[in-house]
Design a protein around this motif. Structure first.
Motif, PDB file in Angstrom:
ATOM      1  N   ALA A 148       0.666  -1.159  -0.001  1.00  0.00           N
ATOM      2  CA  ALA A 148       0.065  -0.081  -0.045  1.00  0.00           C
ATOM      3  C   ALA A 148       0.922   1.283   0.006  1.00  0.00           C
ATOM      4  CB  ALA A 148      -0.831   0.053   1.221  1.00  0.00           C
ATOM      5  N   PRO A 201      -2.996  11.794  -8.959  1.00  0.00           N
ATOM      6  CA  PRO A 201      -4.363  11.859  -9.612  1.00  0.00           C
ATOM      7  C   PRO A 201      -5.077  10.458  -8.892  1.00  0.00           C
ATOM      8  CG  PRO A 201      -2.852  11.656 -11.450  1.00  0.00           C
ATOM      9  CD  PRO A 201      -2.374  11.861 -10.339  1.00  0.00           C
ATOM     10  N   GLY A 202      -4.486   9.404  -8.594  1.00  0.00           N
ATOM     11  CA  GLY A 202      -4.933   8.022  -8.191  1.00  0.00           C
ATOM     12  C   GLY A 202      -5.118   8.397  -6.732  1.00  0.00           C
ATOM     13  N   LEU A 203      -4.718   9.349  -5.966  1.00  0.00           N
ATOM     14  CA  LEU A 203      -5.015   9.489  -4.635  1.00  0.00           C
ATOM     15  C   LEU A 203      -6.191  10.455  -4.228  1.00  0.00           C
ATOM     16  CD1 LEU A 203      -1.242   9.388  -3.546  1.00  0.00           C
ATOM     17  CD2 LEU A 203      -2.722   7.354  -3.638  1.00  0.00           C
ATOM     18  N   THR A 204      -7.037  10.867  -5.173  1.00  0.00           N
ATOM     19  CA  THR A 204      -7.893  12.030  -4.796  1.00  0.00           C
ATOM     20  C   THR A 204      -9.171  11.463  -4.422  1.00  0.00           C
ATOM     21  OG1 THR A 204      -8.400  12.025  -7.202  1.00  0.00           O
ATOM     22  CG2 THR A 204      -6.574  13.457  -6.387  1.00  0.00           C
ATOM     23  N   GLN A 205      -9.740  12.491  -4.072  1.00  0.00           N
ATOM     24  CA  GLN A 205     -11.350  12.475  -3.492  1.00  0.00           C
ATOM     25  C   GLN A 205     -12.389  13.271  -4.701  1.00  0.00           C
ATOM     26  OE1 GLN A 205     -11.257  15.992  -3.211  1.00  0.00           O
ATOM     27  NE2 GLN A 205     -12.127  16.299  -0.868  1.00  0.00           N
ATOM     28  N   GLN A 206     -13.335  13.764  -4.632  1.00  0.00           N
ATOM     29  CA  GLN A 206     -13.994  13.957  -5.493  1.00  0.00           C
ATOM     30  C   GLN A 206     -13.836  15.431  -5.993  1.00  0.00           C
ATOM     31  OE1 GLN A 206     -15.323  13.092  -2.698  1.00  0.00           O
ATOM     32  NE2 GLN A 206     -17.172  14.408  -2.100  1.00  0.00           N
ATOM     33  N   GLY A 254      -8.592   9.246   3.110  1.00  0.00           N
ATOM     34  CA  GLY A 254      -8.497   7.806   3.422  1.00  0.00           C
ATOM     35  C   GLY A 254      -6.706   7.781   3.241  1.00  0.00           C
ATOM     36  N   THR A 297      -4.181   6.780   5.919  1.00  0.00           N
ATOM     37  CA  THR A 297      -3.210   5.503   5.741  1.00  0.00           C
ATOM     38  C   THR A 297      -1.837   6.225   6.009  1.00  0.00           C
ATOM     39  OG1 THR A 297      -4.748   4.956   4.275  1.00  0.00           O
ATOM     40  CG2 THR A 297      -2.509   3.982   3.972  1.00  0.00           C
ATOM     41  N   SER A 349     -20.760  10.982  -7.576  1.00  0.00           N
ATOM     42  CA  SER A 349     -19.421  11.391  -6.613  1.00  0.00           C
ATOM     43  C   SER A 349     -18.525  10.381  -6.521  1.00  0.00           C
ATOM     44  CB  SER A 349     -20.290  11.735  -5.252  1.00  0.00           C
ATOM     45  OG  SER A 349     -19.015  12.190  -4.455  1.00  0.00           O
ATOM     46  N   LEU A 358     -15.916  10.230  -9.208  1.00  0.00           N
ATOM     47  CA  LEU A 358     -14.989  11.175  -9.367  1.00  0.00           C
ATOM     48  C   LEU A 358     -13.682  11.057  -8.281  1.00  0.00           C
ATOM     49  CD1 LEU A 358     -17.200  14.435  -9.200  1.00  0.00           C
ATOM     50  CD2 LEU A 358     -15.929  13.477 -11.388  1.00  0.00           C
ATOM     51  N   GLN A 359     -13.896   9.785  -7.603  1.00  0.00           N
ATOM     52  CA  GLN A 359     -12.630   9.870  -6.443  1.00  0.00           C
ATOM     53  C   GLN A 359     -11.670   9.018  -7.223  1.00  0.00           C
ATOM     54  OE1 GLN A 359     -13.929   8.780  -2.572  1.00  0.00           O
ATOM     55  NE2 GLN A 359     -15.300  10.409  -2.358  1.00  0.00           N
ATOM     56  N   GLY A 360     -10.591   9.546  -7.525  1.00  0.00           N
ATOM     57  CA  GLY A 360      -9.403   8.696  -7.937  1.00  0.00           C
ATOM     58  C   GLY A 360      -9.017   7.887  -7.227  1.00  0.00           C
ATOM     59  N   ALA A 361      -9.314   7.855  -5.927  1.00  0.00           N
ATOM     60  CA  ALA A 361      -8.536   6.909  -4.979  1.00  0.00           C
ATOM     61  C   ALA A 361      -9.499   5.519  -4.920  1.00  0.00           C
ATOM     62  CB  ALA A 361      -8.729   7.341  -3.394  1.00  0.00           C
ATOM     63  N   MET A 362     -10.908   5.687  -4.973  1.00  0.00           N
ATOM     64  CA  MET A 362     -11.828   4.726  -5.190  1.00  0.00           C
ATOM     65  C   MET A 362     -11.248   3.615  -6.588  1.00  0.00           C
ATOM     66  SD  MET A 362     -13.566   4.525  -2.540  1.00  0.00           S
ATOM     67  CE  MET A 362     -12.369   5.301  -1.566  1.00  0.00           C
ATOM     68  N   THR A 387      -8.016   3.520  -7.675  1.00  0.00           N
ATOM     69  CA  THR A 387      -6.826   2.836  -7.275  1.00  0.00           C
ATOM     70  C   THR A 387      -6.954   1.667  -6.581  1.00  0.00           C
ATOM     71  OG1 THR A 387      -5.686   5.159  -7.383  1.00  0.00           O
ATOM     72  CG2 THR A 387      -4.555   3.513  -6.231  1.00  0.00           C
ATOM     73  N   LEU A 388      -7.960   1.850  -5.486  1.00  0.00           N
ATOM     74  CA  LEU A 388      -8.461   0.683  -4.571  1.00  0.00           C
ATOM     75  C   LEU A 388      -9.149  -0.489  -5.356  1.00  0.00           C
ATOM     76  CD1 LEU A 388      -7.592   2.882  -2.409  1.00  0.00           C
ATOM     77  CD2 LEU A 388      -9.576   1.790  -0.944  1.00  0.00           C
ATOM     78  N   LEU A 414      -2.286  -3.104  -2.244  1.00  0.00           N
ATOM     79  CA  LEU A 414      -3.263  -2.720  -1.231  1.00  0.00           C
ATOM     80  C   LEU A 414      -2.801  -3.328   0.228  1.00  0.00           C
ATOM     81  CD1 LEU A 414      -6.835  -2.900  -2.851  1.00  0.00           C
ATOM     82  CD2 LEU A 414      -5.014  -0.941  -2.837  1.00  0.00           C
ATOM     83  N   GLY A 457      -5.145   0.900   6.488  1.00  0.00           N
ATOM     84  CA  GLY A 457      -5.744   2.222   5.664  1.00  0.00           C
ATOM     85  C   GLY A 457      -6.743   1.883   4.710  1.00  0.00           C
ATOM     86  N   MET A 458      -6.490   1.013   3.769  1.00  0.00           N
ATOM     87  CA  MET A 458      -7.498   0.606   2.767  1.00  0.00           C
ATOM     88  C   MET A 458      -8.848   0.272   3.488  1.00  0.00           C
ATOM     89  SD  MET A 458      -5.344   1.353   0.214  1.00  0.00           S
ATOM     90  CE  MET A 458      -4.515   2.413   1.277  1.00  0.00           C
ATOM     91  N   ALA A 508      -9.879   1.233   6.185  1.00  0.00           N
ATOM     92  CA  ALA A 508     -10.467   2.578   6.691  1.00  0.00           C
ATOM     93  C   ALA A 508     -10.935   3.355   5.742  1.00  0.00           C
ATOM     94  CB  ALA A 508      -9.363   3.230   7.534  1.00  0.00           C
ATOM     95  N   THR A 509     -10.362   3.401   4.308  1.00  0.00           N
ATOM     96  CA  THR A 509     -10.715   4.388   3.272  1.00  0.00           C
ATOM     97  C   THR A 509     -11.893   3.749   2.801  1.00  0.00           C
ATOM     98  OG1 THR A 509      -8.244   4.877   2.877  1.00  0.00           O
ATOM     99  CG2 THR A 509      -9.661   5.235   1.009  1.00  0.00           C
ATOM    100  N   ASP A 530     -14.817   4.438   5.568  1.00  0.00           N
ATOM    101  CA  ASP A 530     -15.190   5.895   5.587  1.00  0.00           C
ATOM    102  C   ASP A 530     -15.927   6.396   4.435  1.00  0.00           C
ATOM    103  OD1 ASP A 530     -14.884   8.358   6.033  1.00  0.00           O
ATOM    104  OD2 ASP A 530     -12.789   8.723   5.088  1.00  0.00           O
ATOM    105  N   SER A 531     -15.622   5.894   3.238  1.00  0.00           N
ATOM    106  CA  SER A 531     -16.441   6.312   1.973  1.00  0.00           C
ATOM    107  C   SER A 531     -17.903   5.510   2.179  1.00  0.00           C
ATOM    108  CB  SER A 531     -15.833   5.792   0.725  1.00  0.00           C
ATOM    109  OG  SER A 531     -14.897   6.408   0.125  1.00  0.00           O
TER     110      SER A 531
END
Lengths: 156, 156, 156, 156
Positions: free
Chosen positions: C29, C53-58, C65, C69, D23, D26-30, D32-33, D55, D65-66, D68-69, D72-73
């Motif tokens: 991770a 960009p791969g670590l962003t929210q909306q 998160g 982490t 929404s 739009l989350q890049g983090a989602m 990536t996960l 991960l 952390g994954m 939790a991420t 949290d979402s």
């Protein structure tokens, strides 16, 4: 999926209710609050409390600290019901969300074990205010407990 | 880098100490605990407490709930020092880590604002036990407060 | 009184920095986040992170998160620096306050031990966003760790 | 008494599921996960996740952390289902208890609203690991959300 049913837990000591009552009776703070025990099951303990002028915050409602104290006791004793006869218990930490003013004449705190463990036990609590006979959820708690064995100073 | 210096905050109301004392005096629970105010600065409030038999847990130490109640008050009033004169304050939630038994004759709780805000204020607290003149850190708290304006029922 | 100076801790294993680096390198991770270690002292660890960009929210900011982490890692490894050479570490729980959007190009997470213990260690963390060269506190964490010995499956 | 049934909530905007999906996308983090949405009900959202080498923590399990991420979402979007169409949402704070290693091939996170509010919404989350077809509770969360209106930068 949207329903949580309390799991069934097997107590290590059949006399858990006796141990809970004995420890509770030793807490001066519970006497000061006028708190008393309600239901005592394996993994679940209720603490009951009445409004009193000496327990208020600045608007005359029950002080959040009194809510937390009684709810923390309910969680701690819920964990204690599942521990061996010679174990003591420590609250490592808790977190409380206060969702509504503690407005009422009576208060009911319910602590429940979510995950028992040899060293660490995780519990959750719900505090309810009873105002004119209507019960309302006013706070939730998550509390982490540690089982202590072989130390006389923390034996409950 | 390993040092945290308390930031300097500008109070919105110069009479913040007067407001803190007036609100504190209205809390029946603080009287029951025998708690009193120590330092009151912009963004920092101390609450002081003495050991008493009516505040104990089952081993005779100060009950964690009494520690939390006094520490929560210190955090709440720390936030209150930075709020406008007509504002009320609500504790939304707090989390406490209990690191050592509350063994001592006196106790000192320090609440400090970490991040003030128009709606949400974040505070931190430290609880110290004074045992035979030696002070020891026994608990830390993180508390989230909400500023309320225009509601008489939560005006402090 | 309004200043917190990080206490001095004596590590049980002089090679703590080597152990931290070896464990960190095993976390897939951390690679996915592009996180890397900064300062490693007895009781303090920094984790550094760049926006991607791969670590962003909306809204395009760093996802909470990802902040949590990296901050949890900083806290966990801070605790790990003070543990015996053969110990593993588990995070029992943590609490995070998100005080501002994670808006910036770089991020610095600092984890510090508040109270080390044989079984339970309490840590605190601070997350900072660096935006156009200016550093801003965006989150605080309180994390509780457990030292595990004699179990190969959780040896770090 | 020992059973918690999810309350029925009335959404303010019938198109809440559409807003949640838009929404989330739009989350890049989602991305990536590799996280995806499961059930979306008024006051309840599921987030689903598969194990992947990028991960992991140092023992090869899913990184806390994954967990939790994604949890949290789930909590944040559960709150979002009950908000007005033009509202944005901020997570003020959350607390997570990690009760077992995240060992499994799939993971299911469930977020539920406990108490919706005009400004503050309180949610709870449960994370489950699915290992060889058996589902196990691995983490619980309590998350506090704030509804934001009239600010384009935090509109979801």
């Amino acid at each position: 999926m949207s329903t949580t049913v309390s799991p069934h837990f097997e107590p290590k000591d059949a006399d858990f209710a006796v141990r809970v009552r004995a420890s509770f009776a030793l807490q001066g703070a519970m006497g000061t609050l006028g708190a008393r025990l309600g239901a005592i099951e394996a993994g679940l303990v209720e603490v009951l409390l009445d409004w009193a002028p000496g327990l208020t915050q600045q608007h005359g409602f029950l002080h959040a600290g009194m809510v937390a104290t009684a709810l923390d006791s309910a969680c701690g004793y819920a964990g204690f019901t599942l521990m061996p006869a010679d174990a003591g218990i420590l609250t490592i930490e808790y977190k409380i969300n206060l969702m509504a003013p503690a407005k009422g004449q009576q208060f009911r705190m319910v602590g429940q074990v979510i995950k028992p463990g040899r060293t660490i036990t995780v519990t959750e609590g719900r505090a309810f205010a009873i105002d004119q006979g209507r019960e309302k959820l006013i706070a939730t708690m998550a509390a982490t407990l540690m089982t202590i064995t072989g130390r006389d100073d923390v034996k409950n």
